[in-house]
Write an enzyme that holds these catalytic residues in place. Structure first.
Site, PDB file in Angstrom:
ATOM      1  N   ASP A   1       0.821  -1.213   0.000  1.00  0.00           N
ATOM      2  CA  ASP A   1       0.000   0.000   0.000  1.00  0.00           C
ATOM      3  C   ASP A   1       0.856   1.264   0.000  1.00  0.00           C
ATOM      4  O   ASP A   1       0.627   2.179   0.799  1.00  0.00           O
ATOM      5  CB  ASP A   1      -0.944  -0.010   1.211  1.00  0.00           C
ATOM      6  CG  ASP A   1      -1.850  -1.227   1.219  1.00  0.00           C
ATOM      7  OD1 ASP A   1      -1.326  -2.360   1.344  1.00  0.00           O
ATOM      8  OD2 ASP A   1      -3.067  -1.079   1.080  1.00  0.00           O
ATOM      9  N   ASP A  22      -1.691  -2.488  -4.024  1.00  0.00           N
ATOM     10  CA  ASP A  22      -2.003  -1.062  -3.929  1.00  0.00           C
ATOM     11  C   ASP A  22      -0.761  -0.219  -4.219  1.00  0.00           C
ATOM     12  O   ASP A  22      -0.005   0.140  -3.322  1.00  0.00           O
ATOM     13  CB  ASP A  22      -2.624  -0.685  -2.573  1.00  0.00           C
ATOM     14  CG  ASP A  22      -4.096  -1.076  -2.489  1.00  0.00           C
ATOM     15  OD1 ASP A  22      -4.626  -1.618  -3.479  1.00  0.00           O
ATOM     16  OD2 ASP A  22      -4.714  -0.841  -1.429  1.00  0.00           O
ATOM     17  N   TYR A  73      -2.374   4.514  -6.214  1.00  0.00           N
ATOM     18  CA  TYR A  73      -3.545   5.244  -5.704  1.00  0.00           C
ATOM     19  C   TYR A  73      -4.021   6.310  -6.693  1.00  0.00           C
ATOM     20  O   TYR A  73      -4.621   7.308  -6.310  1.00  0.00           O
ATOM     21  CB  TYR A  73      -3.290   5.840  -4.311  1.00  0.00           C
ATOM     22  CG  TYR A  73      -3.262   4.770  -3.240  1.00  0.00           C
ATOM     23  CD1 TYR A  73      -2.158   3.945  -3.094  1.00  0.00           C
ATOM     24  CD2 TYR A  73      -4.356   4.557  -2.400  1.00  0.00           C
ATOM     25  CE1 TYR A  73      -2.133   2.933  -2.155  1.00  0.00           C
ATOM     26  CE2 TYR A  73      -4.337   3.544  -1.455  1.00  0.00           C
ATOM     27  CZ  TYR A  73      -3.225   2.734  -1.334  1.00  0.00           C
ATOM     28  OH  TYR A  73      -3.213   1.733  -0.409  1.00  0.00           O
ATOM     29  N   ASN A 107      -6.907  -3.639  -4.350  1.00  0.00           N
ATOM     30  CA  ASN A 107      -8.149  -3.029  -4.843  1.00  0.00           C
ATOM     31  C   ASN A 107      -7.883  -1.742  -5.625  1.00  0.00           C
ATOM     32  O   ASN A 107      -8.636  -1.396  -6.532  1.00  0.00           O
ATOM     33  CB  ASN A 107      -9.127  -2.772  -3.697  1.00  0.00           C
ATOM     34  CG  ASN A 107      -8.522  -1.969  -2.577  1.00  0.00           C
ATOM     35  OD1 ASN A 107      -7.451  -2.333  -2.066  1.00  0.00           O
ATOM     36  ND2 ASN A 107      -9.162  -0.884  -2.190  1.00  0.00           N
ATOM     37  N   HIS A 160      -3.700  -9.491  -1.135  1.00  0.00           N
ATOM     38  CA  HIS A 160      -3.884  -8.115  -0.669  1.00  0.00           C
ATOM     39  C   HIS A 160      -4.721  -8.000   0.608  1.00  0.00           C
ATOM     40  O   HIS A 160      -4.364  -7.288   1.544  1.00  0.00           O
ATOM     41  CB  HIS A 160      -4.479  -7.253  -1.780  1.00  0.00           C
ATOM     42  CG  HIS A 160      -4.543  -5.809  -1.419  1.00  0.00           C
ATOM     43  ND1 HIS A 160      -3.409  -5.059  -1.164  1.00  0.00           N
ATOM     44  CD2 HIS A 160      -5.591  -4.978  -1.221  1.00  0.00           C
ATOM     45  CE1 HIS A 160      -3.767  -3.825  -0.845  1.00  0.00           C
ATOM     46  NE2 HIS A 160      -5.074  -3.746  -0.865  1.00  0.00           N
ATOM     47  N   HIS A 198     -11.459  -2.353   7.206  1.00  0.00           N
ATOM     48  CA  HIS A 198     -11.480  -3.568   6.365  1.00  0.00           C
ATOM     49  C   HIS A 198     -11.672  -4.854   7.167  1.00  0.00           C
ATOM     50  O   HIS A 198     -11.253  -5.930   6.742  1.00  0.00           O
ATOM     51  CB  HIS A 198     -10.197  -3.689   5.520  1.00  0.00           C
ATOM     52  CG  HIS A 198      -9.989  -2.556   4.567  1.00  0.00           C
ATOM     53  ND1 HIS A 198     -10.987  -2.084   3.741  1.00  0.00           N
ATOM     54  CD2 HIS A 198      -8.902  -1.796   4.297  1.00  0.00           C
ATOM     55  CE1 HIS A 198     -10.503  -1.090   3.006  1.00  0.00           C
ATOM     56  NE2 HIS A 198      -9.258  -0.889   3.332  1.00  0.00           N
ATOM     57  N   HIS A 254      -3.574  -3.821   2.417  1.00  0.00           N
ATOM     58  CA  HIS A 254      -4.945  -3.332   2.505  1.00  0.00           C
ATOM     59  C   HIS A 254      -5.236  -2.476   3.738  1.00  0.00           C
ATOM     60  O   HIS A 254      -5.754  -1.379   3.620  1.00  0.00           O
ATOM     61  CB  HIS A 254      -5.919  -4.514   2.430  1.00  0.00           C
ATOM     62  CG  HIS A 254      -7.283  -4.151   1.943  1.00  0.00           C
ATOM     63  ND1 HIS A 254      -7.514  -3.189   0.992  1.00  0.00           N
ATOM     64  CD2 HIS A 254      -8.518  -4.651   2.273  1.00  0.00           C
ATOM     65  CE1 HIS A 254      -8.820  -3.103   0.762  1.00  0.00           C
ATOM     66  NE2 HIS A 254      -9.444  -3.969   1.519  1.00  0.00           N
ATOM     67  N   HIS A 313      -4.093  -0.069   6.549  1.00  0.00           N
ATOM     68  CA  HIS A 313      -2.951   0.843   6.599  1.00  0.00           C
ATOM     69  C   HIS A 313      -2.363   0.930   7.998  1.00  0.00           C
ATOM     70  O   HIS A 313      -2.391   1.973   8.665  1.00  0.00           O
ATOM     71  CB  HIS A 313      -3.350   2.207   6.047  1.00  0.00           C
ATOM     72  CG  HIS A 313      -3.866   2.121   4.643  1.00  0.00           C
ATOM     73  ND1 HIS A 313      -4.673   3.058   4.071  1.00  0.00           N
ATOM     74  CD2 HIS A 313      -3.677   1.154   3.696  1.00  0.00           C
ATOM     75  CE1 HIS A 313      -4.956   2.684   2.824  1.00  0.00           C
ATOM     76  NE2 HIS A 313      -4.376   1.536   2.590  1.00  0.00           N
TER      77      HIS A 313
HETATM   78 FE   LIG Z   1      -6.200  -1.952  -0.420  1.00  0.00          FE
END
Ligand SMILES: [Fe+2]
Ligand SMILES: *[C@@H]1O[C@H](CO)[C@@H](O)[C@H](O)[C@H]1NC(C)=O
Ligand SMILES: *[C@@H]1O[C@H](CO)[C@@H](O)[C@H](O)[C@H]1NC(C)=O
Ligand SMILES: *[C@@H]1O[C@H](CO)[C@@H](O)[C@H](O)[C@H]1NC(C)=O
Ligand SMILES: *[C@@H]1O[C@H](CO)[C@@H](O)[C@H](O)[C@H]1NC(C)=O
Length: 465
Positions: free
Chosen positions: A167, A195, A198, A232, A317, A327, A354, A356
């Site tokens: 991420d 990720d 972004y 994602n 992920h 999440h 995923h 953070h």
């Molecule tokens: Fe994510």
């Protein structure tokens, strides 16, 4: 200070755990929070294209075959000129007669109102193990030169050090994570848990952010392979602006050697590298019984020979064991589907992103249940993997600092800070795992563990927190 208190609390709770009962848990929630506010995005102007007519840019490499003798070299040029798709490569310290060239396949794509530049991907194969190579991109007026070192030949006691990042994004915090990782000479390849850019957090999924990300990570990814997993933020599915092909920008820009592991999709694949067998899965592709990813994984696990590659590592992920409200339980259906296989096959570690923040689990499993027997809580299981959530690269969305309380017994250590990890495989039995929190000036080791191999030394580890 906070950390010391936590250590004390940990030791106390361990004693309580040992003396009273199994209801207590020894998990640690670090009180350290680096910054709660989302980090600021590095502006586009931070990453201008390199100087020179049609100069190759956004250079990144990844393993290009199953065993580590191949490399996929990827770069971008504004124009598709003569020679802009050519890579010349040679063994360091050899003479010019050993120079070889390869041509890239070249592609481009359109996304909403954006037209990409020319995306080149060249796969070079038959490289010598454990050897430093130089490579030069383009034969036109502006060439650029880089280098990499191939991994040692696959074998059970080959030491190898992976960096682990997830991420990442492209904020000033992302920059700190990347440069902290690079400032330590140990890392030889990066396991990236999904990720990337972004771009989709910007209006119309501003594709210039994908270009900026490519320029940002080049400082590392041009010199050592990054093993990519999709998250994602790679989906880029936006029907309201006419973009309905999931994963389009990611698949165009980041090639992986999926065919080498008989996969039919770049979103799931495997590689062997040194003493490790790495399996990459896709949280955002079908995985139920009868689906391609499910059938592939079932066959794939049978191919792993632990006598050859003792370390079985999975990247996906969305985490399966996550005690953050952020999440929470999103990885649950995949856990239910695949967890029994991971336990049967004694997977050593599962890296996810995923969320953070950082979290490391105990070796637990939750596979001895069915819908009527009521047995559905995780239990300690020496055959189970350690689950590590490493979505703490520092992207624009900020830190996830809203944990569930009490800390569940499956959670060994959790901290809402940015950072990266190193997995230093020493031999078939031992690997030193360290998580490096981003500090003010240097990265601080805030969690570490001697990981014992599930196949050759299936003892339960003692946390060193
Ligand atoms: Fe994510
Ligand atoms: C070929 O090999 C030599 C090393 O002997 C190197 O100096 C030269 O620049 C190489 N590359 C190209 C693109 O010719
Ligand atoms: C990223 O970090 C490096 C190393 O600390 C620093 O030299 C560079 O200026 C940083 N970049 C930005 C845009 O802050
Ligand atoms: C579920 O577990 C119960 C209790 O052990 C058992 O009686 C039942 O047969 C199991 N059901 C299935 C579908 O396996
Ligand atoms: C494997 O590495 C560990 C950690 O460095 C070391 O203690 C152990 O002796 C090594 N095993 C062998 C067989 O060398």
């Amino acid at each position: 200070m906070g950390l010391k208190l936590n250590r004390l609390a940990f030791v106390c709770s361990l004693i309580v755990f040992l003396t009273i009962s199994a209801v207590s848990h020894a998990g640690v929630t670090s009180s350290y929070t680096r910054v709660a506010e989302p980090s600021e995005e590095m502006p586009l102007e931070t990453f201008p294209p390199p100087p020179g007519y049609n100069a190759p840019e956004q250079v990144h490499i990844t393993q290009g075959d199953h065993n580590g003798r191949g490399m996929i070299i990827s770069w971008v040029t504004p124009v598709n000129d003569d020679g802009s798709n050519v890579v010349t490569y040679w063994i360091a310290d050899s003479d010019a007669s050993t120079n070889q060239t390869a041509e890239a396949s070249t592609d481009s794509y359109r996304y909403f109102d954006y037209n990409s530049a020319f995306l080149h991907h060249a796969t070079i194969k038959g490289l010598k193990y454990d050897t430093k190579y130089f490579y030069e991109l383009g034969t036109g007026r502006s060439t650029r030169r880089f280098y990499f070192t191939t991994p040692p030949e696959v074998g059970p006691d080959v030491p190898y050090t992976f960096g682990v990042i997830g991420d990442l994004g492209q904020t000033f915090a992302s920059n700190q994570t990347l440069y902290n990782y690079m400032s330590n000479p140990k890392g030889q390849a990066v396991l990236f848990a999904g990720d990337l850019s972004y771009a989709d957090d910007h209006p119309n999924h501003d594709q210039r952010k994908w270009d900026a990300y490519g320029r940002f990570v080049e400082a590392c990814a041009a010199f050592q392979p990054w093993i990519w997993a999709a998250g994602n933020h790679e989906i880029d599915y936006a029907p309201s602006i006419g973009e309905t092909e999931a994963f389009k920008p990611y698949k165009k820009r980041y090639h992986v050697p999926y065919k080498a592991s008989k996969s039919t999709s770049p979103l799931w694949y495997s590689i062997k590298r040194a003493s490790a067998y790495i399996i990459v899965l896709s949280s955002y592709s079908a995985f139920d019984k009868y689906t391609p990813q499910n059938s592939w994984l079932e066959d794939e696990l049978k191919k792993v020979n632990r006598e050859e590659t003792p370390w079985l590592i999975v990247m996906v992920h969305s985490p399966w064991y996550n005690s953050n409200n952020y999440h929470y339980m999103e990885g649950e259906s995949m856990r239910v589907t695949f967890e029994p296989w991971f336990v049967q096959n004694k997977v050593d570690i599962v890296f996810a992103g995923h969320v953070h923040a950082y979290e490391r689990s105990e070796r637990v499993s939750n596979i001895n249940y069915n819908i009527t027997d009521g047995l559905s809580s995780p239990v300690k299981d020496p055959s189970a993997p350690i689950y590590i959530t490493i979505g703490d690269g520092g992207n624009i969305e900020g830190i996830a600092n809203d944990y569930t309380y009490p800390q569940p017994s499956y959670s060994a250590y959790r901290e809402a800070s940015f950072g990266h990890a190193l997995l230093e495989i020493k031999n078939r039995t031992h690997a030193l795992y360290t998580w490096h929190r981003n500090g003010d000036k240097e990265s601080v080791i805030s969690d570490s563990l001697w990981v014992k191999n599930r196949y050759f030394l299936p003892e339960v580890e003692t946390s060193m927190v």
